[in-house]
Design a protein around this motif. Structure first.
Motif, PDB file in Angstrom:
ATOM      1  N   GLN A  51     -10.976  24.715  -3.698  1.00  0.00           N
ATOM      2  CA  GLN A  51     -10.953  23.744  -4.957  1.00  0.00           C
ATOM      3  C   GLN A  51     -12.073  24.378  -5.928  1.00  0.00           C
ATOM      4  O   GLN A  51     -12.946  24.757  -5.623  1.00  0.00           O
ATOM      5  N   ILE A  52     -11.343  24.351  -7.055  1.00  0.00           N
ATOM      6  CA  ILE A  52     -12.309  24.857  -8.181  1.00  0.00           C
ATOM      7  C   ILE A  52     -12.367  23.719  -9.193  1.00  0.00           C
ATOM      8  O   ILE A  52     -11.869  23.062  -9.492  1.00  0.00           O
ATOM      9  N   ALA A  53     -13.831  23.244  -9.068  1.00  0.00           N
ATOM     10  CA  ALA A  53     -14.385  22.265  -9.929  1.00  0.00           C
ATOM     11  C   ALA A  53     -15.341  22.617 -10.985  1.00  0.00           C
ATOM     12  O   ALA A  53     -16.213  23.556 -10.902  1.00  0.00           O
ATOM     13  N   SER A  54     -15.483  21.807 -11.896  1.00  0.00           N
ATOM     14  CA  SER A  54     -16.451  21.926 -13.157  1.00  0.00           C
ATOM     15  C   SER A  54     -17.889  21.910 -12.481  1.00  0.00           C
ATOM     16  O   SER A  54     -18.157  20.823 -11.904  1.00  0.00           O
ATOM     17  N   ALA A  55     -18.760  22.677 -13.052  1.00  0.00           N
ATOM     18  CA  ALA A  55     -20.198  22.434 -12.730  1.00  0.00           C
ATOM     19  C   ALA A  55     -21.050  22.745 -13.919  1.00  0.00           C
ATOM     20  O   ALA A  55     -21.608  23.919 -13.887  1.00  0.00           O
ATOM     21  N   GLY A  56     -21.233  21.973 -14.972  1.00  0.00           N
ATOM     22  CA  GLY A  56     -21.755  22.085 -16.137  1.00  0.00           C
ATOM     23  C   GLY A  56     -21.711  23.494 -16.528  1.00  0.00           C
ATOM     24  O   GLY A  56     -22.862  24.229 -16.815  1.00  0.00           O
ATOM     25  N   GLY A  57     -20.540  23.576 -17.405  1.00  0.00           N
ATOM     26  CA  GLY A  57     -20.188  24.960 -18.034  1.00  0.00           C
ATOM     27  C   GLY A  57     -19.735  25.951 -17.034  1.00  0.00           C
ATOM     28  O   GLY A  57     -19.429  26.878 -17.299  1.00  0.00           O
ATOM     29  N   ALA A  58     -20.174  26.028 -15.800  1.00  0.00           N
ATOM     30  CA  ALA A  58     -19.607  26.949 -14.809  1.00  0.00           C
ATOM     31  C   ALA A  58     -18.486  26.182 -13.847  1.00  0.00           C
ATOM     32  O   ALA A  58     -18.120  25.097 -14.062  1.00  0.00           O
ATOM     33  N   PHE A  59     -18.087  27.010 -13.041  1.00  0.00           N
ATOM     34  CA  PHE A  59     -17.059  26.415 -12.001  1.00  0.00           C
ATOM     35  C   PHE A  59     -17.383  26.916 -10.650  1.00  0.00           C
ATOM     36  O   PHE A  59     -17.861  28.034 -10.391  1.00  0.00           O
ATOM     37  N   THR A  60     -17.288  26.065  -9.652  1.00  0.00           N
ATOM     38  CA  THR A  60     -17.760  26.259  -8.287  1.00  0.00           C
ATOM     39  C   THR A  60     -16.306  26.154  -7.398  1.00  0.00           C
ATOM     40  O   THR A  60     -15.284  25.553  -7.723  1.00  0.00           O
ATOM     41  N   ILE A  61     -16.465  27.044  -6.298  1.00  0.00           N
ATOM     42  CA  ILE A  61     -15.325  27.288  -5.449  1.00  0.00           C
ATOM     43  C   ILE A  61     -15.723  26.865  -4.188  1.00  0.00           C
ATOM     44  O   ILE A  61     -16.574  27.270  -3.628  1.00  0.00           O
ATOM     45  N   THR A  62     -14.976  25.895  -3.667  1.00  0.00           N
ATOM     46  CA  THR A  62     -15.319  25.497  -2.321  1.00  0.00           C
ATOM     47  C   THR A  62     -14.027  25.345  -1.560  1.00  0.00           C
ATOM     48  O   THR A  62     -12.932  24.718  -1.929  1.00  0.00           O
ATOM     49  N   LEU A  63     -14.055  25.867  -0.259  1.00  0.00           N
ATOM     50  CA  LEU A  63     -12.968  25.542   0.528  1.00  0.00           C
ATOM     51  C   LEU A  63     -12.459  24.049   1.046  1.00  0.00           C
ATOM     52  O   LEU A  63     -13.525  23.386   1.446  1.00  0.00           O
ATOM     53  N   ARG A  64     -11.561  23.660   0.930  1.00  0.00           N
ATOM     54  CA  ARG A  64     -10.975  22.332   1.266  1.00  0.00           C
ATOM     55  C   ARG A  64     -10.349  22.314   2.598  1.00  0.00           C
ATOM     56  O   ARG A  64      -9.827  21.254   2.926  1.00  0.00           O
ATOM     57  N   SER A  65      -9.930  23.268   3.299  1.00  0.00           N
ATOM     58  CA  SER A  65      -9.224  23.414   4.524  1.00  0.00           C
ATOM     59  C   SER A  65      -9.518  24.780   5.281  1.00  0.00           C
ATOM     60  O   SER A  65     -10.116  25.658   4.731  1.00  0.00           O
ATOM     61  N   GLY A  66      -8.960  25.149   6.424  1.00  0.00           N
ATOM     62  CA  GLY A  66      -8.999  25.837   7.187  1.00  0.00           C
ATOM     63  C   GLY A  66     -10.321  26.170   8.201  1.00  0.00           C
ATOM     64  O   GLY A  66     -11.091  24.968   8.090  1.00  0.00           O
ATOM     65  N   ASP A  67     -10.583  27.410   8.483  1.00  0.00           N
ATOM     66  CA  ASP A  67     -11.651  27.318   9.461  1.00  0.00           C
ATOM     67  C   ASP A  67     -12.979  27.322   8.854  1.00  0.00           C
ATOM     68  O   ASP A  67     -13.924  26.674   9.419  1.00  0.00           O
ATOM     69  N   HIS A  68     -13.114  27.284   7.532  1.00  0.00           N
ATOM     70  CA  HIS A  68     -14.348  27.399   6.861  1.00  0.00           C
ATOM     71  C   HIS A  68     -14.482  26.115   5.728  1.00  0.00           C
ATOM     72  O   HIS A  68     -14.915  26.085   4.791  1.00  0.00           O
ATOM     73  N   ASN A  69     -13.717  25.090   6.183  1.00  0.00           N
ATOM     74  CA  ASN A  69     -13.530  23.875   5.204  1.00  0.00           C
ATOM     75  C   ASN A  69     -15.080  23.457   4.959  1.00  0.00           C
ATOM     76  O   ASN A  69     -15.978  23.135   5.805  1.00  0.00           O
ATOM     77  N   GLY A  70     -15.296  23.070   3.616  1.00  0.00           N
ATOM     78  CA  GLY A  70     -16.360  22.453   3.007  1.00  0.00           C
ATOM     79  C   GLY A  70     -17.476  23.434   2.463  1.00  0.00           C
ATOM     80  O   GLY A  70     -18.365  23.145   1.927  1.00  0.00           O
ATOM     81  N   LYS A  71     -17.053  24.810   2.967  1.00  0.00           N
ATOM     82  CA  LYS A  71     -17.944  25.728   2.496  1.00  0.00           C
ATOM     83  C   LYS A  71     -17.906  26.222   0.936  1.00  0.00           C
ATOM     84  O   LYS A  71     -16.541  26.436   0.520  1.00  0.00           O
ATOM     85  N   ARG A  72     -18.790  26.261   0.359  1.00  0.00           N
ATOM     86  CA  ARG A  72     -18.868  26.918  -1.081  1.00  0.00           C
ATOM     87  C   ARG A  72     -18.768  28.515  -0.999  1.00  0.00           C
ATOM     88  O   ARG A  72     -19.705  29.224  -0.490  1.00  0.00           O
ATOM     89  N   ILE A  73     -17.941  29.008  -1.752  1.00  0.00           N
ATOM     90  CA  ILE A  73     -17.653  30.563  -1.386  1.00  0.00           C
ATOM     91  C   ILE A  73     -17.719  31.174  -2.856  1.00  0.00           C
ATOM     92  O   ILE A  73     -17.542  32.195  -3.318  1.00  0.00           O
ATOM     93  N   GLY A  74     -18.157  30.337  -4.161  1.00  0.00           N
ATOM     94  CA  GLY A  74     -18.111  31.216  -5.207  1.00  0.00           C
ATOM     95  C   GLY A  74     -18.449  30.155  -6.320  1.00  0.00           C
ATOM     96  O   GLY A  74     -18.667  28.993  -6.435  1.00  0.00           O
ATOM     97  N   GLN A  75     -18.959  31.123  -7.497  1.00  0.00           N
ATOM     98  CA  GLN A  75     -19.292  30.297  -8.842  1.00  0.00           C
ATOM     99  C   GLN A  75     -18.725  31.229  -9.772  1.00  0.00           C
ATOM    100  O   GLN A  75     -18.911  32.632  -9.648  1.00  0.00           O
TER     101      GLN A  75
END
Length: 113
Positions: free
Chosen positions: A37-61
């Motif tokens: 899932q790519i979501a807005s974060a104050g002018g930037a975007f965060t990338i968080t896994l929403r399924s799979g082995d690493h569900n809930g883990k933030r993996i990027g900006q």
């Protein structure tokens, strides 16, 4: 009459907000089959896994870098190593790239969900 104008104005504001949403926002299927899932974060975007082995883990900006391009960091969820990252949006496909020293790069092609 005033009520009609107020409702029309409110509808216009809501539609303008939806139209200005960045096209990178949303859910993307990664090469491994997980949903990111790519979501807005104050002018930037965060990338968080929403399924799979690493569900809930933030993996990027990422931050916008003009014309469907984004620049930031991406983390391999399997080993928690973070790399410089680039993303290029092309319709419903997102080329997500992680690089070491801008020389050794690996690209995944994500599909919009």
């Amino acid at each position: 009459m005033l009520r009609t104008l107020t409702l029309a104005f409110a509808a216009t504001v809501m539609l303008a907000g939806a139209a200005s949403a960045d096209p990178i926002l949303g859910n993307w299927k990664t090469d491994s089959g997980a949903i990111a899932q790519i979501a807005s974060a104050g002018g930037a975007f965060t990338i968080t896994l929403r399924s799979g082995d690493h569900n809930g883990k933030r993996i990027g900006q990422m931050q916008p870098n003009g014309a469907g391009k984004y620049k930031g960091t991406i983390t391999d969820p399997a080993n928690d190593k973070t790399y410089s990252g680039n993303a290029t949006l092309n319709g419903n496909r997102l080329a997500m790239q992680g690089c070491v020293a801008a020389i050794f790069c690996r690209t995944q092609n994500w599909q919009r969900q």
